[in-house]
Design a protein around this motif. Sequence first.
Motif, PDB file in Angstrom:
ATOM      1  N   THR A 144     -12.591   2.038   1.514  1.00  0.00           N
ATOM      2  CA  THR A 144     -11.825   0.852   1.139  1.00  0.00           C
ATOM      3  C   THR A 144     -10.350   1.030   1.486  1.00  0.00           C
ATOM      4  O   THR A 144      -9.700   0.115   1.996  1.00  0.00           O
ATOM      5  N   LYS A 145      -9.812   2.226   1.216  1.00  0.00           N
ATOM      6  CA  LYS A 145      -8.419   2.519   1.550  1.00  0.00           C
ATOM      7  C   LYS A 145      -8.207   2.504   3.052  1.00  0.00           C
ATOM      8  O   LYS A 145      -7.168   2.031   3.541  1.00  0.00           O
ATOM      9  N   VAL A 146      -9.174   2.994   3.800  1.00  0.00           N
ATOM     10  CA  VAL A 146      -9.085   2.992   5.258  1.00  0.00           C
ATOM     11  C   VAL A 146      -8.995   1.557   5.777  1.00  0.00           C
ATOM     12  O   VAL A 146      -8.174   1.236   6.650  1.00  0.00           O
ATOM     13  N   VAL A 147      -9.845   0.668   5.230  1.00  0.00           N
ATOM     14  CA  VAL A 147      -9.837  -0.731   5.656  1.00  0.00           C
ATOM     15  C   VAL A 147      -8.487  -1.377   5.336  1.00  0.00           C
ATOM     16  O   VAL A 147      -7.936  -2.140   6.141  1.00  0.00           O
ATOM     17  N   GLU A 148      -7.932  -1.086   4.170  1.00  0.00           N
ATOM     18  CA  GLU A 148      -6.642  -1.661   3.802  1.00  0.00           C
ATOM     19  C   GLU A 148      -5.531  -1.164   4.725  1.00  0.00           C
ATOM     20  O   GLU A 148      -4.609  -1.919   5.058  1.00  0.00           O
ATOM     21  N   THR A 149      -5.614   0.100   5.134  1.00  0.00           N
ATOM     22  CA  THR A 149      -4.635   0.625   6.078  1.00  0.00           C
ATOM     23  C   THR A 149      -4.727  -0.095   7.416  1.00  0.00           C
ATOM     24  O   THR A 149      -3.707  -0.462   8.024  1.00  0.00           O
ATOM     25  N   ILE A 150      -5.969  -0.316   7.877  1.00  0.00           N
ATOM     26  CA  ILE A 150      -6.177  -1.067   9.114  1.00  0.00           C
ATOM     27  C   ILE A 150      -5.597  -2.466   8.978  1.00  0.00           C
ATOM     28  O   ILE A 150      -4.944  -2.983   9.894  1.00  0.00           O
ATOM     29  N   ALA A 151      -5.812  -3.095   7.829  1.00  0.00           N
ATOM     30  CA  ALA A 151      -5.313  -4.452   7.598  1.00  0.00           C
ATOM     31  C   ALA A 151      -3.791  -4.495   7.665  1.00  0.00           C
ATOM     32  O   ALA A 151      -3.207  -5.439   8.221  1.00  0.00           O
ATOM     33  N   GLU A 152      -3.137  -3.484   7.104  1.00  0.00           N
ATOM     34  CA  GLU A 152      -1.672  -3.430   7.135  1.00  0.00           C
ATOM     35  C   GLU A 152      -1.155  -3.293   8.564  1.00  0.00           C
ATOM     36  O   GLU A 152      -0.179  -3.951   8.945  1.00  0.00           O
ATOM     37  N   VAL A 153      -1.811  -2.447   9.339  1.00  0.00           N
ATOM     38  CA  VAL A 153      -1.399  -2.251  10.732  1.00  0.00           C
ATOM     39  C   VAL A 153      -1.587  -3.532  11.529  1.00  0.00           C
ATOM     40  O   VAL A 153      -0.719  -3.936  12.312  1.00  0.00           O
ATOM     41  N   ILE A 154      -2.737  -4.183  11.342  1.00  0.00           N
ATOM     42  CA  ILE A 154      -3.018  -5.418  12.069  1.00  0.00           C
ATOM     43  C   ILE A 154      -2.018  -6.507  11.707  1.00  0.00           C
ATOM     44  O   ILE A 154      -1.567  -7.279  12.564  1.00  0.00           O
ATOM     45  N   ALA A 155      -1.640  -6.586  10.422  1.00  0.00           N
ATOM     46  CA  ALA A 155      -0.661  -7.585   9.992  1.00  0.00           C
ATOM     47  C   ALA A 155       0.654  -7.417  10.746  1.00  0.00           C
ATOM     48  O   ALA A 155       1.299  -8.399  11.146  1.00  0.00           O
ATOM     49  N   LEU A 156       1.070  -6.166  10.964  1.00  0.00           N
ATOM     50  CA  LEU A 156       2.292  -5.908  11.727  1.00  0.00           C
ATOM     51  C   LEU A 156       2.123  -6.323  13.186  1.00  0.00           C
ATOM     52  O   LEU A 156       3.051  -6.851  13.805  1.00  0.00           O
ATOM     53  N   GLU A 157       0.940  -6.086  13.729  1.00  0.00           N
ATOM     54  CA  GLU A 157       0.697  -6.404  15.135  1.00  0.00           C
ATOM     55  C   GLU A 157       0.580  -7.910  15.380  1.00  0.00           C
ATOM     56  O   GLU A 157       0.599  -8.342  16.535  1.00  0.00           O
ATOM     57  N   MET A 158       0.443  -8.684  14.331  1.00  0.00           N
ATOM     58  CA  MET A 158       0.365 -10.138  14.481  1.00  0.00           C
ATOM     59  C   MET A 158       1.731 -10.769  14.721  1.00  0.00           C
ATOM     60  O   MET A 158       1.833 -11.965  14.978  1.00  0.00           O
ATOM     61  N   ASP A 159       2.809  -9.988  14.649  1.00  0.00           N
ATOM     62  CA  ASP A 159       4.156 -10.487  14.921  1.00  0.00           C
ATOM     63  C   ASP A 159       4.747  -9.632  16.032  1.00  0.00           C
ATOM     64  O   ASP A 159       5.144  -8.490  15.813  1.00  0.00           O
ATOM     65  N   LEU A 160       4.812 -10.200  17.240  1.00  0.00           N
ATOM     66  CA  LEU A 160       5.273  -9.434  18.394  1.00  0.00           C
ATOM     67  C   LEU A 160       6.757  -9.107  18.325  1.00  0.00           C
ATOM     68  O   LEU A 160       7.245  -8.263  19.086  1.00  0.00           O
ATOM     69  N   ARG A 161       7.497  -9.763  17.433  1.00  0.00           N
ATOM     70  CA  ARG A 161       8.907  -9.409  17.265  1.00  0.00           C
ATOM     71  C   ARG A 161       9.052  -8.000  16.714  1.00  0.00           C
ATOM     72  O   ARG A 161      10.023  -7.299  17.015  1.00  0.00           O
ATOM     73  N   ILE A 162       8.089  -7.570  15.901  1.00  0.00           N
ATOM     74  CA  ILE A 162       8.113  -6.206  15.371  1.00  0.00           C
ATOM     75  C   ILE A 162       7.874  -5.206  16.491  1.00  0.00           C
ATOM     76  O   ILE A 162       8.535  -4.164  16.579  1.00  0.00           O
ATOM     77  N   GLU A 163       6.936  -5.518  17.376  1.00  0.00           N
ATOM     78  CA  GLU A 163       6.691  -4.648  18.526  1.00  0.00           C
ATOM     79  C   GLU A 163       7.922  -4.592  19.428  1.00  0.00           C
ATOM     80  O   GLU A 163       8.282  -3.527  19.942  1.00  0.00           O
TER      81      GLU A 163
END
Length: 241
Positions: A144-163
């Motif tokens: 469950t923690k692994v999935v939440e970590t993936i979710a956090e990373v994906i949320a950041l990748e959804m905004d290309l300004r962060i990249e």
Amino acid sequence: LSKLSKFNRKHDVNGAPETRLVIALQDLGPSFIKIGQALATRPDIIGPEVALDLLKLQDNVPPFSESQAREIIEEDLGSSIEELIAAASIAQVHMAKTPEGHKVAVKVLRPGIAKAFGRDLDAFRWLAGIVEFFSSEARRLRPTKVVETIAEVIALEMDLRIEASAAAELKQNTQDNPYYDVPSVDWDRTSRQVLTTNWVDGISFKKLKEIKKVGLNPNKLAENLVQGFLGQALNDGFFHA
């Protein structure tokens, strides 16, 4: 996985054979593609044959249409494509030229990607909960923690300004390294769903014959790559993964 990787069914965008494993991950959606991309970096876990196969997910993911890319760019940047990008060829490699004549790379988020990730992550959370409930051994791995970590990373990748911001910081950190360069961000043509940088011609590390053909030393390249990574990780604490 090793058995699946041996069954070829069709060809990718570059004409190379695609396997059922690659096809299955592509069909299952973007979250599964990301899992495949991550596994491709771990031949020590899945074996070199499967890892090499999954590398196709790094740069051979089927493109979406040029019309969809143009629509996203115009909507997100608030101007017509003609004002922003001239002679655009927004397809597999997202190559374009600005009205000033500069060659640029334009990265556009896939249409509906946030919704697709949300759907997949909900399924992952449900599955992780089931696994933790029924398996004490799996519980120690904290799925469950692994999935939440993936979710956090994906949320950041959804905004290309962060990249874009990360790329700018990495470029500044490596400006004194003569063997390492980072494309410059075109901030006037960058937004949440669109990232524009200067275009860089290069050769993939997977194409060893081409590297040697142009007179480059693979051993020296590997040494520079490792030194560049170690400098970022150990000196800056900020590195290109």
